[in-house]
Design a protein around this motif. Structure first.
Motif, PDB file in Angstrom:
ATOM      1  N   ASP A   2       0.831  -1.199   0.000  1.00  0.00           N
ATOM      2  CA  ASP A   2       0.000   0.000   0.000  1.00  0.00           C
ATOM      3  C   ASP A   2       0.872   1.258   0.000  1.00  0.00           C
ATOM      4  OD1 ASP A   2      -2.691   1.470   0.625  1.00  0.00           O
ATOM      5  OD2 ASP A   2      -1.290   2.163   2.167  1.00  0.00           O
ATOM      6  N   THR A   3       1.955   1.241   0.745  1.00  0.00           N
ATOM      7  CA  THR A   3       2.862   2.391   0.774  1.00  0.00           C
ATOM      8  C   THR A   3       3.539   2.576  -0.583  1.00  0.00           C
ATOM      9  OG1 THR A   3       3.295   2.072   3.138  1.00  0.00           O
ATOM     10  CG2 THR A   3       4.893   3.375   1.903  1.00  0.00           C
ATOM     11  N   ILE A   4       4.024   1.481  -1.156  1.00  0.00           N
ATOM     12  CA  ILE A   4       4.732   1.559  -2.441  1.00  0.00           C
ATOM     13  C   ILE A   4       3.810   2.069  -3.538  1.00  0.00           C
ATOM     14  CG2 ILE A   4       5.880   0.193  -4.241  1.00  0.00           C
ATOM     15  CD1 ILE A   4       6.682  -1.773  -1.892  1.00  0.00           C
ATOM     16  N   VAL A   5       2.666   1.412  -3.697  1.00  0.00           N
ATOM     17  CA  VAL A   5       1.739   1.788  -4.771  1.00  0.00           C
ATOM     18  C   VAL A   5       1.195   3.199  -4.531  1.00  0.00           C
ATOM     19  CG1 VAL A   5      -0.423   1.202  -5.932  1.00  0.00           C
ATOM     20  CG2 VAL A   5       1.153  -0.615  -5.236  1.00  0.00           C
ATOM     21  N   GLY A   6       0.893   3.520  -3.277  1.00  0.00           N
ATOM     22  CA  GLY A   6       0.388   4.846  -2.961  1.00  0.00           C
ATOM     23  C   GLY A   6       1.368   5.943  -3.346  1.00  0.00           C
ATOM     24  N   CYS A   7       2.648   5.747  -3.018  1.00  0.00           N
ATOM     25  CA  CYS A   7       3.657   6.755  -3.356  1.00  0.00           C
ATOM     26  C   CYS A   7       3.815   6.903  -4.866  1.00  0.00           C
ATOM     27  CB  CYS A   7       4.993   6.399  -2.702  1.00  0.00           C
ATOM     28  SG  CYS A   7       5.041   6.705  -0.917  1.00  0.00           S
ATOM     29  N   PHE A   8       3.833   5.795  -5.594  1.00  0.00           N
ATOM     30  CA  PHE A   8       3.929   5.883  -7.051  1.00  0.00           C
ATOM     31  C   PHE A   8       2.686   6.558  -7.633  1.00  0.00           C
ATOM     32  CE2 PHE A   8       7.520   3.099  -6.757  1.00  0.00           C
ATOM     33  CZ  PHE A   8       8.204   3.226  -7.955  1.00  0.00           C
ATOM     34  N   ALA A   9       1.529   6.288  -7.031  1.00  0.00           N
ATOM     35  CA  ALA A   9       0.269   6.831  -7.555  1.00  0.00           C
ATOM     36  C   ALA A   9       0.181   8.343  -7.417  1.00  0.00           C
ATOM     37  CB  ALA A   9      -0.914   6.176  -6.840  1.00  0.00           C
ATOM     38  N   ILE A  10       0.909   8.910  -6.455  1.00  0.00           N
ATOM     39  CA  ILE A  10       0.888  10.373  -6.293  1.00  0.00           C
ATOM     40  C   ILE A  10       2.183  11.009  -6.796  1.00  0.00           C
ATOM     41  CG2 ILE A  10      -0.729  10.301  -4.360  1.00  0.00           C
ATOM     42  CD1 ILE A  10       1.653  10.774  -2.479  1.00  0.00           C
ATOM     43  N   GLY A  11       3.011  10.214  -7.493  1.00  0.00           N
ATOM     44  CA  GLY A  11       4.220  10.761  -8.101  1.00  0.00           C
ATOM     45  C   GLY A  11       5.425  10.833  -7.206  1.00  0.00           C
ATOM     46  N   GLU A  28       1.149  -8.186 -10.412  1.00  0.00           N
ATOM     47  CA  GLU A  28       0.374  -7.161 -11.113  1.00  0.00           C
ATOM     48  C   GLU A  28      -1.064  -7.109 -10.604  1.00  0.00           C
ATOM     49  OE1 GLU A  28      -0.995  -6.208 -15.672  1.00  0.00           O
ATOM     50  OE2 GLU A  28       1.056  -6.896 -15.328  1.00  0.00           O
ATOM     51  N   GLU A  29      -1.621  -8.278 -10.306  1.00  0.00           N
ATOM     52  CA  GLU A  29      -2.978  -8.317  -9.764  1.00  0.00           C
ATOM     53  C   GLU A  29      -3.039  -7.613  -8.410  1.00  0.00           C
ATOM     54  OE1 GLU A  29      -6.457 -11.673  -9.261  1.00  0.00           O
ATOM     55  OE2 GLU A  29      -4.433 -12.204  -8.582  1.00  0.00           O
ATOM     56  N   LEU A  30      -2.034  -7.812  -7.578  1.00  0.00           N
ATOM     57  CA  LEU A  30      -1.994  -7.155  -6.268  1.00  0.00           C
ATOM     58  C   LEU A  30      -1.861  -5.640  -6.418  1.00  0.00           C
ATOM     59  CD1 LEU A  30       0.349  -9.536  -4.225  1.00  0.00           C
ATOM     60  CD2 LEU A  30      -2.157  -9.535  -4.323  1.00  0.00           C
ATOM     61  N   ILE A  31      -1.051  -5.207  -7.361  1.00  0.00           N
ATOM     62  CA  ILE A  31      -0.872  -3.773  -7.583  1.00  0.00           C
ATOM     63  C   ILE A  31      -2.193  -3.146  -8.022  1.00  0.00           C
ATOM     64  CG2 ILE A  31       0.285  -2.044  -9.023  1.00  0.00           C
ATOM     65  CD1 ILE A  31       2.692  -4.054  -9.110  1.00  0.00           C
ATOM     66  N   ARG A  32      -2.888  -3.812  -8.935  1.00  0.00           N
ATOM     67  CA  ARG A  32      -4.165  -3.276  -9.425  1.00  0.00           C
ATOM     68  C   ARG A  32      -5.211  -3.247  -8.305  1.00  0.00           C
ATOM     69  NH1 ARG A  32      -4.116  -2.394 -14.763  1.00  0.00           N
ATOM     70  NH2 ARG A  32      -2.558  -3.473 -16.027  1.00  0.00           N
ATOM     71  N   VAL A  68       1.223   3.590 -13.466  1.00  0.00           N
ATOM     72  CA  VAL A  68       1.636   3.226 -12.107  1.00  0.00           C
ATOM     73  C   VAL A  68       1.925   1.733 -12.015  1.00  0.00           C
ATOM     74  CG1 VAL A  68       0.926   3.111  -9.689  1.00  0.00           C
ATOM     75  CG2 VAL A  68       0.393   5.144 -11.043  1.00  0.00           C
ATOM     76  N   THR A  69       1.042   0.915 -12.587  1.00  0.00           N
ATOM     77  CA  THR A  69       1.230  -0.538 -12.547  1.00  0.00           C
ATOM     78  C   THR A  69       2.548  -0.930 -13.199  1.00  0.00           C
ATOM     79  OG1 THR A  69      -1.164  -0.889 -12.619  1.00  0.00           O
ATOM     80  CG2 THR A  69       0.237  -2.758 -13.204  1.00  0.00           C
TER      81      THR A  69
END
Length: 408
Positions: A175-184, A217-221, A238-239
């Motif tokens: 959640d931290t990794i994907v969240g940070c990438f999602a906001i740049g 990839e499924e977890l990231i999505r 992001v994915t």
């Protein structure tokens, strides 16, 4: 500079060891000074412990709503709600009997962040969560998982022993990794304020240790779905970036373990989504690389890749267009291999998969010796290109052989 003392059975004793950096003229005075300092700290700890015990865990969890995790990603409570769902999603895939334990652990695993004890003694994060959970009557598995979900805390640290803590810890980090990438907030060479590289390596090491069959990839999505309303960048970008971030960390890890650069590249280019399987492919391929036929066959695979690189796949292979017996022989042999590879992949019998694919060496060599791919007749030429495309589909279930250097 203070060290606790235990007896042979591991029981804590009412003694301690202190370290001085100067020679004391009167050791008794120094001892009393240390006792006075340490006693005051222990009294503080006892006070904070008693204060924390006055509040139920539910109340402490609610307090997370006032703790900001990151301005664009919300409070610690909102983060907990996201990784609780993500951890549950993972558990349903690999440990369905633990879903409720996982959900409970995720709900409670951050409550000690708002405790008086952890605010005063930050290194007890997780430890106090376990202690307070057990004193509140929580299941011992949940209590242990609250502490274990922080593992590993650094390179070489212990990994979670039990699945509950492992799943919650991975979900929290992802959640931290994907969240940070999602906001740049993508890590750079100079800045990684949320320790995304360390979090990624922790997830990889847990996956390798536990062998969970989870699709990255499924977890990231799924994580991006839970971040709706926070994400500022397109899901596809992001994915792709997060998958590549994992690929780079996995590449470094495998290189550190002594595997060849090109072998790692060849495998990870097609297998990163299931990390334990990717590791097994690298392991198996490295063993096969010592065989004398490996280099020659890898060269043939690379040759096929170069031929079809700029050539489109247009239709299914038409045996009626074959001109040479070597074409028929290769196609028929390949069809048997493709069928066997599929069945062996289901069994995760990687040695057998490679054995099947490497049985194509003779037919491929004969095909190239007897056939001119770029025939003047367009239909014959395209049919041969289609045949090579079909074979490449099977090769790429193992690795991208074009990335190999061809050395035995």
């Amino acid at each position: 500079k203070y060290f606790a003392v235990i007896d042979d059975s591991g029981k804590l004793l009412p003694h301690f060891v202190a370290v001085n950096n100067t020679l004391a003229r009167d050791p008794s005075v120094v001892c009393k000074g240390h006792e006075r300092v340490l006693r005051a700290r222990l009294e503080d700890a006892r006070f904070f412990f008693k204060e924390d015990r006055k509040r139920p865990l539910q109340q402490m969890a609610e307090k997370l709503k006032s703790v900001l995790f990151q301005a664009k990603l919300g409070t610690s409570y909102q983060k907990m709600e996201r990784f609780q769902e993500l951890a549950s999603f993972m558990a349903q895939k690999v440990k369905p009997d633990l879903v409720e334990m996982v959900r409970r652990c995720a709900y409670l695993c951050k409550v000690d962040l708002v405790s008086e004890m952890v605010q005063e003694f930050p290194t007890l994060q997780g430890v106090m969560g376990r202690v307070y959970a057990r004193l509140s009557g929580e299941d011992k598995t949940v209590a242990r998982a609250i502490e274990e979900h922080y593992l590993p805390r650094y390179s070489g640290d212990a990994l979670p022993r039990e699945d509950t803590g492992a799943l919650v810890g991975m979900a929290d980090r992802l959640d931290t990794i994907v969240g940070c990438f999602a906001i740049g907030m993508v890590p750079t060479g100079a800045a990684d304020p949320y320790a995304l590289r360390r979090h990624t390596l922790a997830i990889i090491n847990i996956l390798l240790e536990k062998g969970y069959d989870l699709d990255l990839e499924e977890l990231i999505r799924r994580s991006l779905d839970l971040l709706k309303g926070c994400a500022e960048r397109p899901e596809e970008i992001v994915t792709e970036e997060v998958v590549n971030f994992f690929r780079t960390r996995m590449h470094h890890l495998l290189m550190d373990r002594g595997y060849a650069h090109d072998m790692v590249e060849a495998v990870l280019s097609v297998h990163i989504n299931r990390i334990p399987q990717a590791f097994r492919w690298v392991e198996t391929m490295e063993l096969w690389r010592t065989r004398p036929e490996f280099s020659a066959l890898a060269t043939s695979f690379k040759r096929i890749g170069n031929i079809i690189k700029d050539q489109p796949f247009t239709a299914k292979v038409d045996q009626n267009l074959f001109q040479a017996p070597e074409e028929n022989a290769l196609w028929e042999h390949y069809q048997r291999v493709a069928e066997n590879v599929e069945s062996e992949l289901v069994r995760a019998n990687y040695e057998r998969v490679l054995s099947e694919i490497f049985s194509l060496k003779g037919p491929i060599d004969a095909f190239f010796d007897a056939v001119m791919i770029m025939d003047k007749d367009e239909s014959i030429r395209q049919n041969r290109i289609n045949l090579l495309h079909e074979m490449t589909k099977t090769f790429r279930k193992v690795a991208d052989f074009s990335r190999l250097e061809g050395k035995g």
